[in-house]
Design a protein around this motif. Structure first.
Motif, PDB file in Angstrom:
ATOM      1  N   TYR A 214       0.831  -1.211   0.000  1.00  0.00           N
ATOM      2  CA  TYR A 214       0.000   0.000   0.000  1.00  0.00           C
ATOM      3  C   TYR A 214       0.862   1.256   0.000  1.00  0.00           C
ATOM      4  CZ  TYR A 214      -1.997   3.844   2.711  1.00  0.00           C
ATOM      5  OH  TYR A 214      -2.320   5.082   3.185  1.00  0.00           O
ATOM      6  N   ARG A 215       1.873   1.306   0.873  1.00  0.00           N
ATOM      7  CA  ARG A 215       2.720   2.500   0.933  1.00  0.00           C
ATOM      8  C   ARG A 215       3.552   2.649  -0.339  1.00  0.00           C
ATOM      9  NH1 ARG A 215       1.230   6.632   3.329  1.00  0.00           N
ATOM     10  NH2 ARG A 215       3.241   7.382   2.547  1.00  0.00           N
ATOM     11  N   ALA A 216       3.964   1.541  -0.932  1.00  0.00           N
ATOM     12  CA  ALA A 216       4.707   1.617  -2.190  1.00  0.00           C
ATOM     13  C   ALA A 216       3.840   2.210  -3.294  1.00  0.00           C
ATOM     14  CB  ALA A 216       5.210   0.231  -2.585  1.00  0.00           C
ATOM     15  N   VAL A 217       2.568   1.843  -3.328  1.00  0.00           N
ATOM     16  CA  VAL A 217       1.656   2.404  -4.326  1.00  0.00           C
ATOM     17  C   VAL A 217       1.436   3.891  -4.062  1.00  0.00           C
ATOM     18  CG1 VAL A 217      -0.708   2.323  -5.201  1.00  0.00           C
ATOM     19  CG2 VAL A 217       0.538   0.202  -4.797  1.00  0.00           C
ATOM     20  N   VAL A 218       1.306   4.277  -2.805  1.00  0.00           N
ATOM     21  CA  VAL A 218       1.138   5.692  -2.471  1.00  0.00           C
ATOM     22  C   VAL A 218       2.335   6.504  -2.952  1.00  0.00           C
ATOM     23  CG1 VAL A 218       1.044   7.337  -0.557  1.00  0.00           C
ATOM     24  CG2 VAL A 218      -0.408   5.311  -0.524  1.00  0.00           C
ATOM     25  N   ASP A 219       3.535   6.009  -2.716  1.00  0.00           N
ATOM     26  CA  ASP A 219       4.747   6.766  -3.025  1.00  0.00           C
ATOM     27  C   ASP A 219       5.173   6.645  -4.483  1.00  0.00           C
ATOM     28  OD1 ASP A 219       4.864   7.505  -0.361  1.00  0.00           O
ATOM     29  OD2 ASP A 219       6.149   5.809   0.194  1.00  0.00           O
ATOM     30  N   GLU A 220       4.912   5.500  -5.106  1.00  0.00           N
ATOM     31  CA  GLU A 220       5.462   5.245  -6.430  1.00  0.00           C
ATOM     32  C   GLU A 220       4.429   5.248  -7.549  1.00  0.00           C
ATOM     33  OE1 GLU A 220       8.616   5.194  -6.776  1.00  0.00           O
ATOM     34  OE2 GLU A 220       9.055   5.185  -4.630  1.00  0.00           O
ATOM     35  N   VAL A 221       3.144   5.283  -7.214  1.00  0.00           N
ATOM     36  CA  VAL A 221       2.118   5.307  -8.261  1.00  0.00           C
ATOM     37  C   VAL A 221       1.247   6.549  -8.101  1.00  0.00           C
ATOM     38  CG1 VAL A 221       0.204   4.059  -9.341  1.00  0.00           C
ATOM     39  CG2 VAL A 221       2.142   2.787  -8.411  1.00  0.00           C
ATOM     40  N   ASP A 222       0.381   6.556  -7.089  1.00  0.00           N
ATOM     41  CA  ASP A 222      -0.479   7.714  -6.855  1.00  0.00           C
ATOM     42  C   ASP A 222      -1.134   7.555  -5.482  1.00  0.00           C
ATOM     43  OD1 ASP A 222      -1.970  10.098  -8.439  1.00  0.00           O
ATOM     44  OD2 ASP A 222      -3.378   9.107  -7.087  1.00  0.00           O
ATOM     45  N   PRO A 223      -1.195   8.621  -4.680  1.00  0.00           N
ATOM     46  CA  PRO A 223      -1.801   8.506  -3.345  1.00  0.00           C
ATOM     47  C   PRO A 223      -3.260   8.068  -3.381  1.00  0.00           C
ATOM     48  CG  PRO A 223      -0.506  10.520  -3.519  1.00  0.00           C
ATOM     49  CD  PRO A 223      -0.587   9.945  -4.898  1.00  0.00           C
ATOM     50  N   ARG A 224      -4.022   8.538  -4.371  1.00  0.00           N
ATOM     51  CA  ARG A 224      -5.435   8.156  -4.431  1.00  0.00           C
ATOM     52  C   ARG A 224      -5.587   6.670  -4.731  1.00  0.00           C
ATOM     53  NH1 ARG A 224      -4.289  12.903  -6.069  1.00  0.00           N
ATOM     54  NH2 ARG A 224      -5.506  14.727  -5.465  1.00  0.00           N
ATOM     55  N   ILE A 225      -4.770   6.175  -5.637  1.00  0.00           N
ATOM     56  CA  ILE A 225      -4.805   4.741  -5.922  1.00  0.00           C
ATOM     57  C   ILE A 225      -4.404   3.954  -4.677  1.00  0.00           C
ATOM     58  CG2 ILE A 225      -3.778   2.915  -7.332  1.00  0.00           C
ATOM     59  CD1 ILE A 225      -3.510   4.891  -9.589  1.00  0.00           C
ATOM     60  N   GLY A 226      -3.458   4.479  -3.911  1.00  0.00           N
ATOM     61  CA  GLY A 226      -3.065   3.821  -2.669  1.00  0.00           C
ATOM     62  C   GLY A 226      -4.210   3.734  -1.679  1.00  0.00           C
ATOM     63  N   ARG A 227      -4.983   4.804  -1.556  1.00  0.00           N
ATOM     64  CA  ARG A 227      -6.132   4.773  -0.638  1.00  0.00           C
ATOM     65  C   ARG A 227      -7.173   3.762  -1.100  1.00  0.00           C
ATOM     66  NH1 ARG A 227      -8.224  10.740   0.627  1.00  0.00           N
ATOM     67  NH2 ARG A 227      -8.520  10.722  -1.634  1.00  0.00           N
TER      68      ARG A 227
END
Length: 731
Positions: A214-227
């Motif tokens: 989850y944190r990798a997606v927030v930092d490396e893809v997009d925060p909204r996608i991470g949420r």
């Protein structure tokens, strides 16, 4: 509307006063963020999305971050006159960049920290460890039973653990057995408690991996996608089922990492760069060498201990991961296909049951990515960690989304299918799904922008973002219905065996929890509930808890008290059932090793041997070759227990079924109806899927209120069977 927003450009001075002035201007812009429509993406073209700059469709190059219009270089924390990346910056310029960085982070949508995400995930995984069912009997007979054998000296053995085939590793079992022993010693836990402690530990590991993803997606893809991903991981029935399943250490899992290795070799830098620091061939060669050396190092750190531990227990040199691949890929006539095959759509059906809407969205991720890239590429995710626009977003995100497709292609092509084979990619199902939802939201926004006035654009963007949450919440509600149905309809076996731990009575014996169950005191009183048997010339007294057609729902010997063992009764299943590991009494002396004389000085050397409770000598079943095992699924009659030797019985009786054949089934008789010989001790209801409303696939797969069940099935109701623990009546 955009005219009311200040536009910052021409930040040329790097002095502290200029930095402070610019920072103050940015703070002032924050107060006016509501005057600019925001879609949460960086727009470097100044057009589209209904935005106008100074009343023109095309304005100066700007960056729009969460509704704030700023100069592109200011938004990226750069100075207009900083053309040289190696130029020295004054202290004021450094403070300026730090301030800009802090404000950029403040503009990002709120995302829980790793700690918060881990705690939330661990809470759900701990609940799953306590209340979820065991989805596959292979987990019991190839994980829990061998671990019980290492820890307590008794358990059921499958043909995979025979040294002749050796396609299961004792190294993996040993790791979990050590954790189980620590729990026993530190918490004074009995074997039933140890079972759930290990499941909770596995759930904790899953929670850590999912929170890290989850944190990798927030930092490396997009925060909204991470949420979105965090909610999907928390609320999906698939992750609930798979979070504490024992499927670690599987060599086929390496297939998931293949696209990421390709990404490492194909993509030099995610962000656009004004100049290249190394030549193309140089960085690719460096990356390739790093990938090879890292793979060799990891392989050595993992494979060498596995080979050494398996060499110790099997007493022969075996490479279990290689044996697994050879058996599953090149098994031929004796491969996994002989244990049952499923149609190609088996995994699709399971995915729809466990992920519903999200499973469909997951497989639309790459098509939607291509549509977005060729229509509105500016809305593609731009990671917060990136220093500029992505260099090749289509290739980058295609590689990130492809592991799920690769895994499904590999396993759909295999005739032998099991639901647990998909556990590896269940988190990736969630990631691909939320990526699809994010991109579809952007496509809908752009489509609606063409049909509404600019004054309504902000509202359209707001409500379209809300639609993603509506889809996720709807999916979570369906998953909750699935989870409740699994527990209400099919949790009877694990609940009955949980009570069996207390209800099965073993004669008072001097047995210490944690010692071998074969070590029974010779002072035990005789009882009709006790079977006399001999092993290694020692008298053993065992209480048998027998099961017939329900053998595949046995949750392991961790649910039976010390001194009790499972007995298998003959049923209509005519394949190979597990046998028992060869046992040795705890106080039995090991046979002496042969001494040898030294060729140099003629002295007699006595070989050393480590004698500990889990040693290969104390667990002879790890290396002995069972005579009744085969890899062709041929029935072994020696594995059955005569009914006369059973003191307790676990069986499922469908009392609500109409008897269409007056002739009694002699192979699988209705034991619980024989009240003269068996007394019910504890029963739980189990859904009958062949009678009444249970025949409806929606009713048996999801929890539906009873009044809606009646309406859905035209007046029918659920019919339940009795899943019971029974005790033999005294003669």
């Amino acid at each position: 509307m955009a005219n009311s927003s200040p536009k910052y450009s021409g930040v040329k001075s790097s002095t502290p006063s200029t930095a402070i002035s610019t920072t103050t201007s940015i703070k002032h812009a924050l107060k006016q963020r509501t005057s600019v429509p925001a879609n949460g993406n960086v727009n470097v073209t100044g057009k589209g999305n209904g935005n106008r700059v100074n009343g023109n469709e095309q304005g100066p190059t700007i960056a729009k971050t969460n509704g704030i219009l700023m100069d592109k270089k200011v938004a990226n924390g750069e100075h207009e006159d900083s053309a040289d990346d190696n130029s020295d910056m004054s202290s004021g310029g450094i403070e300026f960049q730090d301030e800009i960085s802090r404000w950029r982070n403040a503009l990002q949508p709120f995302c829980p920290s790793y700690s918060v995400a881990f705690k939330a995930l661990f809470l759900v995984r701990a609940l799953a460890a306590t209340y979820s069912n065991i989805s596959d009997c292979d987990e019991v007979f190839n994980f829990w039973e061998p671990m019980h054998y290492l820890q307590y000296g008794s358990g059921l053995e499958t043909w995979e653990y025979s040294p002749v085939y050796a396609i299961r590793s004792w190294a993996y079992i040993l790791v979990h057995a050590v954790a189980a022993e620590i729990a026993r010693l530190a918490l004074s836990a009995n074997r039933l408690q140890i079972f759930f402690i290990i499941r909770i530990v596995l759930g904790m590991v899953s929670a850590h991996c999912e929170a890290t993803l989850y944190r990798a997606v927030v930092d490396e893809v997009d925060p909204r996608i991470g949420r979105y991903l965090l909610l999907a991981l928390l609320c999906s029935a698939g992750t609930w089922i798979a979070s504490n399943g024992a499927l670690l250490g599987w060599p086929f899992s390496a297939a998931v990492g293949l696209p990421f290795a390709i990404e490492e070799l194909l993509i030099h830098s995610r962000s656009q760069s004004k100049k290249k620091t190394v030549r193309f061939r140089d960085w690719r060669r460096v990356r390739f060498l790093r990938l090879v050396t890292s793979s060799i190092a990891v392989l050595g750190c993992v494979l060498v201990p596995i080979v050494l531990i398996d060499r110790y227990y099997y007493k022969k040199l075996v490479i279990v991961p290689l044996n697994i691949v050879l058996y599953n890929v090149f098994g031929g006539d004796v491969g996994p296909d002989i244990f049952g095959t499923e149609p190609w759509w088996f995994y699709i059906l399971n995915g729809l049951l466990n992920f519903n809407i999200l499973f469909l969205a997951a497989f639309l991720s790459i098509p939607v990515l291509f549509i977005t890239y060729f229509t509105i590429p500016e809305v593609l995710p731009n990671p917060p960690s990136s220093t500029g626009q992505l260099k090749d977003p289509l290739l980058l995100f295609t590689l990130k989304l492809s592991p799920l497709y690769l895994w499904m292609v590999i396993f759909i092509a295999q005739p032998h299918k099991e639901e647990r084979f998909l556990f590896v990619v269940y988190p990736l199902v969630c990631f691909n799904a939320v990526m699809t939802l994010f991109l579809v939201q952007k496509l809908v926004q752009r489509a609606l922008d063409r049909f509404v006035t600019r004054s309504k654009t902000a509202a359209i963007h707001k409500y379209s973002a809300g639609l993603v949450w509506v889809v996720l919440i709807a999916s979570a509600a369906i998953s909750l219905s699935r989870i409740v149905a699994l527990h209400e309809h099919y949790s009877a076996p694990i609940e009955v065996y949980r009570r069996a731990f207390d209800l099965v009575k073993v004669p008072s014996l001097n047995v210490v929890e944690g010692s071998d169950p074969s070590v029974l005191s010779s002072t035990a009183s005789s009882s009709p509930d006790v079977i006399q048997s001999t092993n290694n010339q020692k008298k053993q007294e065992i209480v048998r808890v027998c099961v017939g057609k329900e053998w595949y729902r046995f949750p392991s010997h961790y649910f039976l008290p010390e001194g009790a063992k499972l007995g298998l009764l003959k049923s209509h299943f005519d394949g190979l059932l597990p046998g028992e590991f060869e046992e040795m009494a705890h106080d039995e002396e090991l046979p002496p090793l042969a001494s040898r004389s030294s060729a140099a000085n003629g002295k007699i050397h006595h070989p050393m041997r480590i004698d500990w409770r889990w040693s290969a000598e104390r667990r002879p079943g790890t290396s002995s070759v069972p005579k009744t095992m085969n890899n062709q699924n041929k029935e072994a009659l020696e594995h059955y227990t005569p009914l006369e030797q059973c003191q307790y019985l676990v069986d499922l009786d469908y009392s609500g079924r109409e008897t269409t054949n007056s002739k009694e089934d002699l192979v699988e008789p209705r034991y619980l109806q024989d009240v003269d010989h068996w007394e019910k001790l504890y029963c739980k209801k189990f859904l009958d899927t062949t009678t009444g409303a249970g025949r409806n696939r929606w009713v048996r797969a999801f929890w539906i209120p009873d009044k809606f069940v009646v309406a859905l099935t035209r007046g029918q109701t659920k019919v339940w069977g009795d899943y019971c623990l029974a005790r033999r009546r005294s003669v």
